[in-house]
Design an enzyme around this catalytic site. Structure first.
Site, PDB file in Angstrom:
ATOM      1  N   LEU A   1    -171.027 -62.390  58.008  1.00  0.00           N
ATOM      2  CA  LEU A   1    -171.754 -61.341  57.300  1.00  0.00           C
ATOM      3  C   LEU A   1    -170.769 -60.228  56.955  1.00  0.00           C
ATOM      4  O   LEU A   1    -169.826 -59.969  57.712  1.00  0.00           O
ATOM      5  CB  LEU A   1    -172.871 -60.765  58.175  1.00  0.00           C
ATOM      6  CG  LEU A   1    -174.169 -61.580  58.318  1.00  0.00           C
ATOM      7  CD1 LEU A   1    -175.034 -60.970  59.410  1.00  0.00           C
ATOM      8  CD2 LEU A   1    -174.933 -61.664  57.010  1.00  0.00           C
ATOM      9  N   ASP A   2    -170.989 -59.571  55.825  1.00  0.00           N
ATOM     10  CA  ASP A   2    -170.171 -58.411  55.477  1.00  0.00           C
ATOM     11  C   ASP A   2    -170.275 -57.354  56.573  1.00  0.00           C
ATOM     12  O   ASP A   2    -171.310 -57.260  57.249  1.00  0.00           O
ATOM     13  CB  ASP A   2    -170.638 -57.799  54.159  1.00  0.00           C
ATOM     14  CG  ASP A   2    -170.305 -58.678  52.963  1.00  0.00           C
ATOM     15  OD1 ASP A   2    -169.504 -59.609  53.126  1.00  0.00           O
ATOM     16  OD2 ASP A   2    -170.866 -58.423  51.874  1.00  0.00           O
ATOM     17  N   PRO A   3    -169.240 -56.540  56.759  1.00  0.00           N
ATOM     18  CA  PRO A   3    -169.299 -55.496  57.793  1.00  0.00           C
ATOM     19  C   PRO A   3    -170.520 -54.588  57.673  1.00  0.00           C
ATOM     20  O   PRO A   3    -171.089 -54.190  58.694  1.00  0.00           O
ATOM     21  CB  PRO A   3    -167.999 -54.711  57.569  1.00  0.00           C
ATOM     22  CG  PRO A   3    -167.064 -55.713  56.979  1.00  0.00           C
ATOM     23  CD  PRO A   3    -167.913 -56.606  56.110  1.00  0.00           C
TER      24      PRO A   3
ATOM     25  N   ALA B   1    -173.439 -55.375  56.483  1.00  0.00           N
ATOM     26  CA  ALA B   1    -174.687 -56.127  56.650  1.00  0.00           C
ATOM     27  C   ALA B   1    -174.986 -56.294  58.133  1.00  0.00           C
ATOM     28  O   ALA B   1    -174.086 -56.220  58.985  1.00  0.00           O
ATOM     29  CB  ALA B   1    -174.584 -57.486  55.975  1.00  0.00           C
TER      30      ALA B   1
END
Length: 280
Positions: free
Chosen positions: A37-39, A41
């Protein structure tokens, strides 16, 4: 210590940092994730511990569910948004972003569900159920191109296949716990979506060495797999030992990946259960 850790990644922590912290806290040999997951998110991640890292490939194929907050660059109406959302249901074509671990080639992905949860002229909260490998940030951008522009404000992953966010431990709770291993799920939980092939004890040793399995060596099999289908390979005592590909001829099964190379069968305990009437 092998297993799967369903964990709720907090915002502003990278997936790599989360894996590193869990590895340290569990004193594990290896920790990998079934999907990052993106940081910025948050939400569900499945961390595979030690031998369970060999199951990452089958977990990566599971569908994903998200709650996404889209921010529009101009005022839109609910009717306009609903019309555009309908156009993005079903099969779409996406070009992976420049900062991606996969080749930047157009690829087809399926959006199974795309529902409006909350609406205002400048923001909308959406529920997205999509095929693995779909870029939700890219999806929101593409929706925005038909509405005067939009970007992803927030993203939360709520499900990976049959794993739900409600069953995940928060990172904070995991850190504070004195029994962190108690949050791990057995590896058998990872393959519930695969057809199951149970070997006879005489075939287990060969399977652990990667040898092909002949039809007489199979104790039982769920509904016949398709040729080339990935299956979960079990012992008679219900222990997952490998992933295989169904061949279907006299050589019924090719072992693709041994999950527990150090496995030592407890055949006597299994025979005791059978003779005791608790296992048919």
């Amino acid at each position: 210590m092998d297993g799967i850790l369903p964990i709720d990644k907090p915002r502003d922590m990278s997936s790599r940092k989360l894996c590193s912290e869990v590895k340290r806290l569990l004193n594990a040999r290896k920790v990998g994730s079934s999907g990052t997951l993106d940081p910025h998110a948050s939400g569900l991640m499945l961390l595979c511990i030690n031998n369970a890292t060999k199951l990452i490939s089958v977990l990566q194929r599971l569908d994903k569910e998200y709650i996404a907050l889209a921010r529009f660059h101009t005022d839109v109406t609910q009717a306009q948004l609903s019309e555009v959302l309908e156009a993005f249901k079903g099969e779409i074509v996406q070009l992976p972003p420049k900062r991606s671990s996969v080749a930047r080639k157009p690829r087809k992905r399926c959006i199974y569900e795309l529902r409006l949860l909350e609406f205002s002229p400048r923001e909308a909260k959406l529920y997205v159920k999509c095929e693995a490998g779909t870029y939700v940030r890219k999806l929101i951008h593409e929706i925005g191109t038909r509405l005067g522009g939009a970007h992803l404000q927030e993203l939360r992953r709520t499900a990976i296949g049959y794993f739900k966010i409600e069953d995940a431990v928060s990172f904070e709770e995991f850190v504070k716990s004195e029994n962190r291993e108690g949050f791990l799920l057995p590896m058998e939980e990872c393959v519930k979506h695969l057809k199951r092939v149970t070997l006879k004890w005489g075939s287990v040793r060969g399977a652990l060495k990667g040898a092909p399995i002949f039809r007489p060596g199979i104790l039982e099999c769920e509904a016949p797999p398709e040729k080339g289908e990935v299956v979960a390979v079990f012992t008679p005592s219900n222990d997952l030992i490998a992933l295989g590909k169904w061949v279907g001829g006299n050589v019924a099964l090719m072992i693709d990946r041994v999950i527990r190379p150090e496995y030592k069968p407890n055949k006597k305990r299994w025979e005791k259960r059978v003779h005791g009437g608790s296992l048919s």
